[in-house]
Enzyme design. Structure first.
Site, PDB file in Angstrom:
ATOM      1  N   ASP A 240       0.836  -1.211   0.000  1.00 39.57           N
ATOM      2  CA  ASP A 240       0.000   0.000   0.000  1.00 39.57           C
ATOM      3  C   ASP A 240       0.865   1.253   0.000  1.00 39.57           C
ATOM      4  O   ASP A 240       0.492   2.276  -0.562  1.00 39.57           O
ATOM      5  CB  ASP A 240      -0.912   0.026   1.239  1.00 39.57           C
ATOM      6  CG  ASP A 240      -2.129  -0.878   1.074  1.00 39.57           C
ATOM      7  OD1 ASP A 240      -2.444  -1.253  -0.076  1.00 39.57           O
ATOM      8  OD2 ASP A 240      -2.762  -1.214   2.094  1.00 39.57           O
ATOM      9  N   ARG A 268      11.020  16.889 -37.021  1.00 39.25           N
ATOM     10  CA  ARG A 268      10.742  15.990 -38.144  1.00 39.25           C
ATOM     11  C   ARG A 268       9.822  16.662 -39.163  1.00 39.25           C
ATOM     12  O   ARG A 268       8.729  17.127 -38.802  1.00 39.25           O
ATOM     13  CB  ARG A 268      10.077  14.721 -37.582  1.00 39.25           C
ATOM     14  CG  ARG A 268       9.535  13.765 -38.611  1.00 39.25           C
ATOM     15  CD  ARG A 268      10.627  13.013 -39.314  1.00 39.25           C
ATOM     16  NE  ARG A 268      10.086  11.972 -40.177  1.00 39.25           N
ATOM     17  CZ  ARG A 268      10.799  11.388 -41.129  1.00 39.25           C
ATOM     18  NH1 ARG A 268      12.067  11.729 -41.343  1.00 39.25           N
ATOM     19  NH2 ARG A 268      10.264  10.442 -41.872  1.00 39.25           N
ATOM     20  N   GLU A 365       4.658  -5.253  -8.473  1.00 42.00           N
ATOM     21  CA  GLU A 365       3.956  -4.602  -7.335  1.00 42.00           C
ATOM     22  C   GLU A 365       2.436  -4.723  -7.459  1.00 42.00           C
ATOM     23  O   GLU A 365       1.690  -3.845  -7.033  1.00 42.00           O
ATOM     24  CB  GLU A 365       4.378  -3.142  -7.189  1.00 42.00           C
ATOM     25  CG  GLU A 365       5.851  -3.025  -6.851  1.00 42.00           C
ATOM     26  CD  GLU A 365       6.149  -2.236  -5.601  1.00 42.00           C
ATOM     27  OE1 GLU A 365       5.223  -1.868  -4.872  1.00 42.00           O
ATOM     28  OE2 GLU A 365       7.343  -2.004  -5.349  1.00 42.00           O
TER      29      GLU A 365
HETATM   30  N1  CAA Z   1      -3.637  -4.011   4.383  1.00 41.47           N
HETATM   31  C1  CAA Z   1      -3.753  -4.783   5.474  1.00 41.47           C
HETATM   32  N2  CAA Z   1      -4.441  -5.946   5.492  1.00 41.47           N
HETATM   33  C2  CAA Z   1      -5.045  -6.315   4.348  1.00 41.47           C
HETATM   34  C3  CAA Z   1      -4.962  -5.551   3.163  1.00 41.47           C
HETATM   35  C4  CAA Z   1      -4.231  -4.351   3.207  1.00 41.47           C
HETATM   36  N3  CAA Z   1      -4.099  -3.587   2.129  1.00 41.47           N
HETATM   37  N4  CAA Z   1      -5.664  -6.171   2.198  1.00 41.47           N
HETATM   38  C5  CAA Z   1      -6.169  -7.295   2.738  1.00 41.47           C
HETATM   39  N5  CAA Z   1      -5.786  -7.373   4.043  1.00 41.47           N
HETATM   40  C6  CAA Z   1      -6.120  -8.407   5.015  1.00 41.47           C
HETATM   41  C7  CAA Z   1      -7.610  -8.737   4.975  1.00 41.47           C
HETATM   42  O1  CAA Z   1      -8.333  -7.844   5.789  1.00 41.47           O
HETATM   43  C8  CAA Z   1      -7.642 -10.151   5.474  1.00 41.47           C
HETATM   44  O2  CAA Z   1      -7.538 -10.123   6.883  1.00 41.47           O
HETATM   45  P1  CAA Z   1      -8.406 -11.134   7.811  1.00 41.47           P
HETATM   46  O3  CAA Z   1      -7.966 -12.508   7.409  1.00 41.47           O
HETATM   47  O4  CAA Z   1      -7.998 -10.767   9.201  1.00 41.47           O
HETATM   48  O5  CAA Z   1      -9.837 -10.850   7.488  1.00 41.47           O
HETATM   49  C9  CAA Z   1      -6.343 -10.753   4.940  1.00 41.47           C
HETATM   50  O6  CAA Z   1      -5.480  -9.639   4.667  1.00 41.47           O
HETATM   51  C10 CAA Z   1      -6.559 -11.544   3.661  1.00 41.47           C
HETATM   52  O7  CAA Z   1      -7.165 -10.656   2.740  1.00 41.47           O
HETATM   53  P2  CAA Z   1      -7.929 -11.150   1.430  1.00 41.47           P
HETATM   54  O8  CAA Z   1      -8.810 -12.290   1.775  1.00 41.47           O
HETATM   55  O9  CAA Z   1      -8.511  -9.945   0.780  1.00 41.47           O
HETATM   56  O10 CAA Z   1      -6.723 -11.714   0.568  1.00 41.47           O
HETATM   57  P3  CAA Z   1      -6.705 -12.363  -0.874  1.00 41.47           P
HETATM   58  O11 CAA Z   1      -6.040 -13.679  -0.792  1.00 41.47           O
HETATM   59  O12 CAA Z   1      -8.057 -12.295  -1.500  1.00 41.47           O
HETATM   60  O13 CAA Z   1      -5.656 -11.408  -1.672  1.00 41.47           O
HETATM   61  C11 CAA Z   1      -4.970  -9.541  -3.020  1.00 41.47           C
HETATM   62  C12 CAA Z   1      -5.817 -10.067  -1.829  1.00 41.47           C
HETATM   63  C13 CAA Z   1      -5.298  -8.072  -3.100  1.00 41.47           C
HETATM   64  C14 CAA Z   1      -5.335 -10.195  -4.323  1.00 41.47           C
HETATM   65  C15 CAA Z   1      -3.450  -9.774  -2.703  1.00 41.47           C
HETATM   66  O14 CAA Z   1      -3.137 -11.136  -2.737  1.00 41.47           O
HETATM   67  C16 CAA Z   1      -2.538  -9.005  -3.631  1.00 41.47           C
HETATM   68  O15 CAA Z   1      -2.330  -7.794  -3.473  1.00 41.47           O
HETATM   69  N6  CAA Z   1      -1.938  -9.711  -4.625  1.00 41.47           N
HETATM   70  C17 CAA Z   1      -0.893  -9.120  -5.453  1.00 41.47           C
HETATM   71  C18 CAA Z   1       0.464  -9.394  -4.885  1.00 41.47           C
HETATM   72  C19 CAA Z   1       1.486  -8.375  -5.308  1.00 41.47           C
HETATM   73  O16 CAA Z   1       1.229  -7.179  -5.381  1.00 41.47           O
HETATM   74  N7  CAA Z   1       2.707  -8.837  -5.543  1.00 41.47           N
HETATM   75  C20 CAA Z   1       3.778  -7.948  -5.857  1.00 41.47           C
HETATM   76  C21 CAA Z   1       5.055  -8.518  -5.365  1.00 41.47           C
HETATM   77  S1  CAA Z   1       6.257  -7.313  -4.979  1.00 41.47           S
HETATM   78  C22 CAA Z   1       6.963  -6.792  -6.391  1.00 41.47           C
HETATM   79  O17 CAA Z   1       6.513  -7.004  -7.472  1.00 41.47           O
HETATM   80  C23 CAA Z   1       8.136  -5.932  -6.152  1.00 41.47           C
HETATM   81  C24 CAA Z   1       9.147  -5.840  -7.206  1.00 41.47           C
HETATM   82  O18 CAA Z   1       9.886  -6.737  -7.450  1.00 41.47           O
HETATM   83  C25 CAA Z   1       9.349  -4.557  -7.866  1.00 41.47           C
END
Ligand code: CAA
Length: 382
Positions: A240, A268, A365
């Protein structure tokens, strides 16, 4: 009251980063893109200029910058080279889990060395089988009382080959999905850690991307950030905060593509006049400017909410900013190549690199599709 102006300090920061980009990044970007070599020298200079680890609070000896300052910096860096931007900015991604979930002692212990030297950290969430579905981790942390034993693989880890430490997200019990996850700080030199090859990517070629394998890696309990079950939330809270600066990097890249296209369209000549005289070109440029301004405003709005501690709405705006800016930058870069015509498709001119580089922002991300998932969940929530 709404105020769209930056403070004097923020303007000075923007100016300083812009000068750094002009002096250090732009003259070297194409060389590093061609070779795929890691930009150690640029990173060292970025660290010396205070461009790394901006989020470390003042009470721990850092600059204590907010997301807004990170956005200002990343737009300028992104206008120079997104591969270098990623290499510089992803250090913050690697350290945020400690800042978000660590105790004061853990923060001092793990983060102080990064303020004293240009060291790198990597954020290890993604796995070969767990990309968008980040809750389905297989990398396993077996709880053995005083320590964990870590086994499994991570994939697409930025800066992996040059990092001192990894913030690793693992599962203690896969059946529990996100509720079984844990965040562990793992020194890169720990016995049992091995690195994959440097991935030969389409764009952002100088950023280092690798797999990491953990084989019976012993991780002391004091390296755990938060508690068992906190890992997934620490990872998402981190994302986030970092998605908006990453979006700002895309805004910067789009801005650079537009500026190149404007310059080229005035030089151009076709049909005995500069192609900038043609409305077809003018409308493309006008659309670029409109989209870039909109992307920048979304980044500032997300940063504003996050800096105010409004994490829920900040998370929503961060996904709006990332979704829009990544897709927008891809469109703008593609149109910039179009304005250059055949020349734009060659490596002689700068816009094809931007087009290759921005593609990755739609993927890392959290893909543009995952950002839509987050946005839609906010809209549909009761
Ligand atoms: N902040 C805090 N907690 C959160 C949250 C947030 N933004 N979003 C969800 N949660 C919590 C939920 O409240 C839930 O909590 P409870 O179990 O206590 O109720 C728990 O997390 C699970 O949430 P979901 O059931 O919503 O989770 P989900 O399995 O459905 O997944 C998703 C949600 C948004 C799809 C998530 O998996 C996601 O963001 N996926 C993408 C991953 C990603 O961004 N990867 C990037 C890797 S880093 C990278 O790329 C860096 C690089 O190299 C440059």
């Amino acid at each position: 009251m709404i105020d769209f102006s930056l403070s004097d300090e923020q303007l000075a920061l923007k100016d300083m980063v812009r000068k750094f980009v002009q002096a250090e990044i732009i003259p070297n970007a194409h060389r590093y893109d061609a070779s795929g070599e890691f930009p150690h020298e640029i990173i060292r200079k970025a660290w010396e200029n205070g461009l790394m680890n901006p989020a470390v609070p003042e009470k721990f000896g850092g600059l204590g910058f907010g997301i807004t300052e990170d956005v200002i910096m990343n737009e300028e860096l992104g206008a120079g080279c997104l591969g270098m931007t990623t290499s510089i900015a992803v250090n913050t991604l690697g350290l945020y889990p400690i800042l978000i979930g660590g105790t004061d002692e853990q923060i001092k212990h793990w983060i102080t060395p990064f303020l004293n030297e240009p060291k790198l950290a990597a954020f290890c969430l993604t796995e070969p089988g767990a990309g968008s579905d980040a809750g389905s981790l297989s990398c396993h942390a077996k709880d053995e009382g005083s320590h964990f034993v870590l086994n499994g693989s991570k994939m697409w880890i930025t800066n992996a080959g040059h990092s001192e430490l990894f913030t690793v997200f693992a599962t203690t019990n896969k059946e529990l999905r996100s509720k079984g996850t844990v965040c562990l700080v793992v020194p890169a030199k720990a016995p049992g850690v091995s690195l994959g090859k440097h991935e030969d990517k389409m764009g952002q070629r100088c950023s280092d991307t690798r797999a990491i394998t953990f084989e019976n890696v012993k991780v002391p309990k004091e390296n755990m950030i938060g508690q068992i079950g906190d890992g997934f939330k620490i990872a998402l809270k981190t994302l986030d905060k970092t998605r908006t600066p990453i979006a700002a990097g895309a805004v910067g890249a789009a801005r650079a593509a537009m500026e190149y296209a404007i310059k080229y369209s005035k030089e151009r000549k076709q049909f005995n006049q500069p192609i900038s005289n043609f409305q077809g070109i003018q409308f493309m440029l006008a659309d670029m400017a409109t989209k870039i301004e909109a992307g920048r405003l979304l980044c500032y709005q997300a940063a504003w909410a996050l800096d105010k501690g409004q994490m829920k709405v900040g998370s929503y705006y961060a996904s709006l900013a990332k979704r829009f800016s990544a897709d927008m930058a891809m469109e703008v870069a593609t149109d910039a190549v179009q304005i250059y015509g055949g020349y734009g498709y060659t490596k002689e001119y700068p816009v094809e690199k931007i087009m290759r580089d921005v593609k990755l922002v739609q993927i890392y991300e959290g893909t543009s599709q995952i950002q839509r998932v987050v946005i839609a969940r906010h809209l549909l929530e009761d």
